[in-house]
Design a protein around this motif. Structure first.
Motif, mmCIF file in Angstrom:
data_model
loop_
_atom_site.group_PDB
_atom_site.id
_atom_site.type_symbol
_atom_site.label_atom_id
_atom_site.label_comp_id
_atom_site.label_asym_id
_atom_site.label_seq_id
_atom_site.Cartn_x
_atom_site.Cartn_y
_atom_site.Cartn_z
ATOM 1 N N ASP A 41 0.658 -1.051 0.214
ATOM 2 C CA ASP A 41 -0.049 0.230 0.187
ATOM 3 C C ASP A 41 0.642 1.360 0.114
ATOM 4 O O ASP A 41 0.941 2.699 0.881
ATOM 5 C CB ASP A 41 -1.510 -0.097 1.158
ATOM 6 C CG ASP A 41 -2.119 0.881 0.923
ATOM 7 O OD1 ASP A 41 -1.978 1.344 0.388
ATOM 8 O OD2 ASP A 41 -3.230 1.320 2.069
ATOM 9 N N TYR A 66 2.186 2.805 3.414
ATOM 10 C CA TYR A 66 1.013 2.823 4.515
ATOM 11 C C TYR A 66 0.588 0.948 5.132
ATOM 12 O O TYR A 66 -0.390 0.403 5.796
ATOM 13 C CB TYR A 66 -0.551 3.032 4.383
ATOM 14 C CG TYR A 66 0.020 4.531 4.249
ATOM 15 C CD1 TYR A 66 -0.408 5.398 5.086
ATOM 16 C CD2 TYR A 66 0.074 5.141 3.117
ATOM 17 C CE1 TYR A 66 -0.836 6.994 4.724
ATOM 18 C CE2 TYR A 66 -0.206 6.123 2.784
ATOM 19 C CZ TYR A 66 0.056 7.350 4.076
ATOM 20 O OH TYR A 66 -0.304 8.677 3.986
ATOM 21 N N VAL A 92 1.249 5.180 10.903
ATOM 22 C CA VAL A 92 0.687 4.059 10.406
ATOM 23 C C VAL A 92 0.424 3.276 11.361
ATOM 24 O O VAL A 92 1.551 2.646 11.627
ATOM 25 C CB VAL A 92 0.439 3.890 8.686
ATOM 26 C CG1 VAL A 92 0.037 2.927 8.829
ATOM 27 C CG2 VAL A 92 1.071 4.938 8.316
ATOM 28 N N PHE A 140 -10.301 -2.896 2.050
ATOM 29 C CA PHE A 140 -10.462 -3.880 1.053
ATOM 30 C C PHE A 140 -10.605 -4.617 -0.135
ATOM 31 O O PHE A 140 -10.039 -5.695 -0.674
ATOM 32 C CB PHE A 140 -8.128 -3.685 0.523
ATOM 33 C CG PHE A 140 -7.732 -2.094 0.924
ATOM 34 C CD1 PHE A 140 -8.129 -0.999 1.056
ATOM 35 C CD2 PHE A 140 -6.484 -2.404 0.925
ATOM 36 C CE1 PHE A 140 -7.391 0.407 1.472
ATOM 37 C CE2 PHE A 140 -5.621 -1.388 1.223
ATOM 38 C CZ PHE A 140 -6.100 -0.255 0.943
ATOM 39 N N PHE A 168 -7.252 -3.443 6.546
ATOM 40 C CA PHE A 168 -6.712 -3.491 4.950
ATOM 41 C C PHE A 168 -6.177 -4.374 4.230
ATOM 42 O O PHE A 168 -7.460 -5.270 4.570
ATOM 43 C CB PHE A 168 -5.812 -1.926 5.237
ATOM 44 C CG PHE A 168 -6.703 -0.778 5.911
ATOM 45 C CD1 PHE A 168 -7.665 0.223 5.527
ATOM 46 C CD2 PHE A 168 -6.720 -0.295 7.607
ATOM 47 C CE1 PHE A 168 -7.724 1.403 5.535
ATOM 48 C CE2 PHE A 168 -7.578 0.558 8.065
ATOM 49 C CZ PHE A 168 -7.497 1.577 6.790
ATOM 50 N N GLN A 179 -1.529 -6.051 5.306
ATOM 51 C CA GLN A 179 -1.377 -4.522 6.956
ATOM 52 C C GLN A 179 -2.213 -5.245 7.858
ATOM 53 O O GLN A 179 -3.291 -5.235 7.521
ATOM 54 C CB GLN A 179 -2.264 -3.607 5.842
ATOM 55 C CG GLN A 179 -1.458 -3.073 4.694
ATOM 56 C CD GLN A 179 -2.458 -2.010 4.340
ATOM 57 O OE1 GLN A 179 -3.119 -2.495 3.444
ATOM 58 N NE2 GLN A 179 -1.868 -0.517 3.973
ATOM 59 N N ARG A 190 0.733 13.016 10.994
ATOM 60 C CA ARG A 190 -0.147 12.678 10.072
ATOM 61 C C ARG A 190 -0.829 11.779 10.698
ATOM 62 O O ARG A 190 -0.189 10.464 10.774
ATOM 63 C CB ARG A 190 -0.402 13.139 9.373
ATOM 64 C CG ARG A 190 -2.109 12.744 8.540
ATOM 65 C CD ARG A 190 -1.488 11.372 7.900
ATOM 66 N NE ARG A 190 -3.011 11.280 7.346
ATOM 67 C CZ ARG A 190 -3.218 9.667 6.689
ATOM 68 N NH1 ARG A 190 -2.578 9.270 6.727
ATOM 69 N NH2 ARG A 190 -4.240 9.491 5.493
ATOM 70 N N ASP A 196 -2.660 8.544 10.923
ATOM 71 C CA ASP A 196 -3.327 7.563 9.584
ATOM 72 C C ASP A 196 -4.583 6.356 10.159
ATOM 73 O O ASP A 196 -3.916 5.899 11.625
ATOM 74 C CB ASP A 196 -2.627 6.059 9.691
ATOM 75 C CG ASP A 196 -3.137 5.777 7.804
ATOM 76 O OD1 ASP A 196 -3.629 5.709 7.198
ATOM 77 O OD2 ASP A 196 -2.926 4.365 8.011
ATOM 78 N N VAL A 197 -5.685 6.737 10.311
ATOM 79 C CA VAL A 197 -7.354 5.552 10.258
ATOM 80 C C VAL A 197 -7.102 5.595 12.208
ATOM 81 O O VAL A 197 -6.880 4.252 12.512
ATOM 82 C CB VAL A 197 -7.380 4.707 9.788
ATOM 83 C CG1 VAL A 197 -7.443 4.407 8.148
ATOM 84 C CG2 VAL A 197 -6.034 3.530 9.867
ATOM 85 N N GLU A 217 -6.536 10.857 10.901
ATOM 86 C CA GLU A 217 -7.205 10.718 9.992
ATOM 87 C C GLU A 217 -8.570 10.036 10.926
ATOM 88 O O GLU A 217 -7.894 9.059 10.509
ATOM 89 C CB GLU A 217 -6.302 9.916 8.682
ATOM 90 C CG GLU A 217 -7.269 9.808 7.963
ATOM 91 C CD GLU A 217 -6.379 8.305 7.362
ATOM 92 O OE1 GLU A 217 -7.259 8.467 6.038
ATOM 93 O OE2 GLU A 217 -6.676 7.809 7.203
ATOM 94 N N ASP A 230 -5.079 9.831 -1.343
ATOM 95 C CA ASP A 230 -6.714 8.913 -1.478
ATOM 96 C C ASP A 230 -7.990 9.382 -2.307
ATOM 97 O O ASP A 230 -8.529 8.485 -2.727
ATOM 98 C CB ASP A 230 -7.248 8.927 -0.281
ATOM 99 C CG ASP A 230 -6.154 8.227 0.423
ATOM 100 O OD1 ASP A 230 -4.997 6.890 0.747
ATOM 101 O OD2 ASP A 230 -6.367 8.250 2.091
ATOM 102 N N ARG A 252 -7.278 6.169 -6.705
ATOM 103 C CA ARG A 252 -6.425 7.161 -5.801
ATOM 104 C C ARG A 252 -4.578 6.983 -6.869
ATOM 105 O O ARG A 252 -4.850 7.860 -6.240
ATOM 106 C CB ARG A 252 -6.090 5.567 -4.904
ATOM 107 C CG ARG A 252 -7.045 5.751 -3.981
ATOM 108 C CD ARG A 252 -7.326 5.465 -2.356
ATOM 109 N NE ARG A 252 -5.988 4.224 -2.338
ATOM 110 C CZ ARG A 252 -5.811 3.553 -1.356
ATOM 111 N NH1 ARG A 252 -5.440 4.167 -0.075
ATOM 112 N NH2 ARG A 252 -4.943 2.511 -1.415
ATOM 113 N N ARG A 289 -1.847 10.195 -7.070
ATOM 114 C CA ARG A 289 -0.753 10.099 -7.497
ATOM 115 C C ARG A 289 -0.403 10.409 -8.374
ATOM 116 O O ARG A 289 1.028 9.575 -9.216
ATOM 117 C CB ARG A 289 -0.597 8.444 -6.502
ATOM 118 C CG ARG A 289 -1.611 8.565 -5.675
ATOM 119 C CD ARG A 289 -1.873 6.601 -4.866
ATOM 120 N NE ARG A 289 -2.252 6.762 -3.825
ATOM 121 C CZ ARG A 289 -2.163 5.597 -2.825
ATOM 122 N NH1 ARG A 289 -2.267 4.800 -3.746
ATOM 123 N NH2 ARG A 289 -3.021 5.909 -1.958
#
Ligand code: GLC
Ligand code: CA
Length: 544
Positions: free
Chosen positions: A60, A63, A100, A145, A164, A168, A198, A200-201, A253, A321, A406, A410
């Motif tokens: 990912d 991530y 993450v 996912f 995910f 992951q 930042r 992540d989730v 996030e 994303d 996504r 990118r």
């Protein structure tokens, strides 16, 4: 008045893989970022958010982390990273990293060790016996996912949880060792001079229980792990033990976060701010593949509700994303005007503005869509398969994947009209947008009417005018097409008027006075004299 650095500065998000490639392997890297620091300084940003640069098997693209204290070799070395931090600092730019910690890569040594049930690492993850004699997953949750959120490992003879991809693996935050490990990672980076994270989730790290979830079409299980009290407790611990000890910032996030939960996350002892997803869902229904017509008044309502619900927002229209924003919230027929309209909105709302790489030059999605062979984000493949299964043609599926692909955000940063848009001397890892010939940094830098120049000006104004950083937010009720609000600080008041549509928008009487003046606007000839309506996407910042 809280005048923390992040309140008066603009964040610029870098997706390192696609920003600038220094050695011709087609993959952006840290030396590439260093070479663009002067560009960023000139743009006026004060903070860089770096998407993950840690060692990762790339299922990912970062991530999925296999070593939190090492740099992905494709991106460079730890020396490069130290140099990036130092060079940014020289230019008055601070760096936040992606954190993450909902999951690690299955190639992380912790997970490898955890496959031995006798190892203390076994308890780092959610290893469970399945149901029906271990033949079926432990519960009915689905992964973001696609498919079950559980994967059976025959050697261990147990299942592990992954919200995910299978690569992951979710960490079990009920185990106090995880908090210890993460605090150690945070200190490692903060001591290097990083300004924060930042996260992540971050509002789904605490799984309340592992019971069956209520039936939903898309992502089953959220009711068991979204915004739980235990999640707040973890963040309070991280804040108390680490964040409060440094001059740093945190942004979470927070998928499907409610106003109430966000208020708690940002109440002072957890996170500094949250990204909500409401604005991103404005043109979707059920799931990102299903598009519904964009209605400006819906976006206005969402943003106004958030402005009033919490003290400090993290404002954004794009990230790695999401689709590019002009086609979503503006119009390709008015590309310049609508890109500038969004810039003006972003810089005048209350909260920290986040600009995503390429947004400042008005980069666009791939048109009409990516072909299947061009997909880089693995998520696209399962979305494609599902759409085919429910009966769509090949072309129909490609079109629907495009609604949420996504890879659009990118594509390589478009620096110039030269080979590969100046991103790399080699073949880029992902398809580039051919429109780099027309849309690129070089052609906009010295053009005073360019989208780039407008961003630069808007960022400058945002930093100069205290009311835009610290002022109150006061919504004004108007028609659906028009967004109007005031920002007031000490004895200064500003009015923002934004036409969110490609049509003319009427302005109600009495919003400004004779001696009011335009600070800046996205039309060169805007004037308050006899002004009763705004032209397509016309947007004004007015000093009252
Ligand atoms: C966040 C990231 C996204 C990633 C996911 C899993 O949503 O922004 O890119 O795929 O978390 O880590
Ligand atoms: Ca490279």
């Amino acid at each position: 008045m809280d005048k923390k650095y992040f309140r008066s500065n603009v964040v610029y998000q870098i997706y390192p893989r696609s920003f600038c490639d220094s050695n011709g392997d087609g993959i952006g890297d840290i030396p590439g970022i260093i070479s663009k620091l002067d560009y960023l300084k000139d743009l006026g940003i004060g903070i860089i958010w770096l998407s993950p640069v840690y060692k990762s098997p790339n299922c990912d693209y970062g991530y999925d982390i296999s070593d939190y204290k090492a740099i992905q070799p494709e991106f460079g070395t730890m020396e490069d990273m130290d140099r990036l931090i130092a060079e940014a600092k020289k230019r008055g730019i601070r760096i936040i990293m992606d954190l993450v910690v909902n999951h690690t890569s299955d190639e992380h040594p912790w997970f490898q060790a955890s496959r031995d049930p006798k190892s203390p690492y076994h308890g780092y993850y959610y290893w469970r016996k399945g149901r029906k004699n271990n033949k079926k997953p432990p519960n009915n949750w689905t992964s973001d996912f696609g498919g079950s959120a559980w994967k059976y490992d025959p050697e261990v003879d147990e299942w592990y949880l992954h919200l995910f991809s299978e690569k992951q693996v979710d960490l079990d935050w009920h185990n106090p060792k995880i908090l210890e490990e993460v605090e150690d990672i945070l200190r490692f980076w903060l001591d290097k001079g990083i300004y924060g994270f930042r996260c992540d989730v971050i509002n789904q790290i605490w799984k309340e229980d592992l019971d069956d979830a209520k039936f939903t079409i898309y992502i089953r299980g959220l009711d068991h792990y979204l915004n739980k009290q235990g999640n707040h407790v973890i963040l309070q611990k991280l804040h108390e033990d680490v964040f409060s000890k440094y001059d740093c910032m945190t942004v979470g996030e927070c998928y499907n976060v409610t106003h109430e939960a966000a208020r708690q996350f940002t109440s002072g002892n957890e996170l500094d701010m949250c990204f909500h997803f409401d604005a991103m869902h404005v043109d979707q229904i059920f799931a990102p593949v299903f598009h519904r017509k964009y209605k400006p008044h819906r976006l206005k309502k969402i943003l106004f509700d958030w402005q009033q619900a919490i003290d400090w927002n993290a404002n954004y229209f794009e990230n790695h994303d999401q689709l590019r924003s002009i086609e979503r919230f503006g119009s390709m027929d008015y590309r310049n005007e609508s890109a500038k309209m969004l810039a003006l909105m972003l810089m005048t709302l209350r909260g920290t503005p986040y600009v995503y790489q390429g947004e400042e030059i008005g980069m666009t999605n791939i048109n009409p869509y990516f072909e299947k062979e061009e997909y880089r984000d693995p998520v696209n493949h399962w979305i494609y398969e599902i759409i085919r299964k429910i009966g769509f043609s090949h072309k129909g599926a490609l079109k629907r994947v495009q609604n949420c692909n996504r890879d659009n955000a990118r594509t390589p940063m478009q620096w110039s009209a030269e080979l590969n848009g100046g991103f790399s001397s080699g073949k880029p890892w992902i398809r580039e947008n051919e429109n780099y010939v027309d849309i690129n940094v070089e052609s906009q830098l010295n053009d005073p009417d360019s989208i780039y120049s407008f961003y630069k000006k808007a960022i400058g104004i945002r930093k100069e005018i205290p009311a835009l950083s610290y002022g109150s937010f006061e919504p004004i009720e108007t028609s659906n097409s028009l967004m109007a609000f005031r920002r007031v600080f000490e004895n200064e008041a500003y009015l923002v008027l934004i036409n969110m549509t490609p049509h003319e928008a009427k302005i109600p009487d009495g919003l400004f006075a004779e001696n009011s003046s335009i600070v800046f606007s996205n039309y060169a000839d805007s004037s308050l004299k006899d002004l009763t309506s705004l032209r397509p996407f016309e947007s004004l910042l007015i000093r009252l």
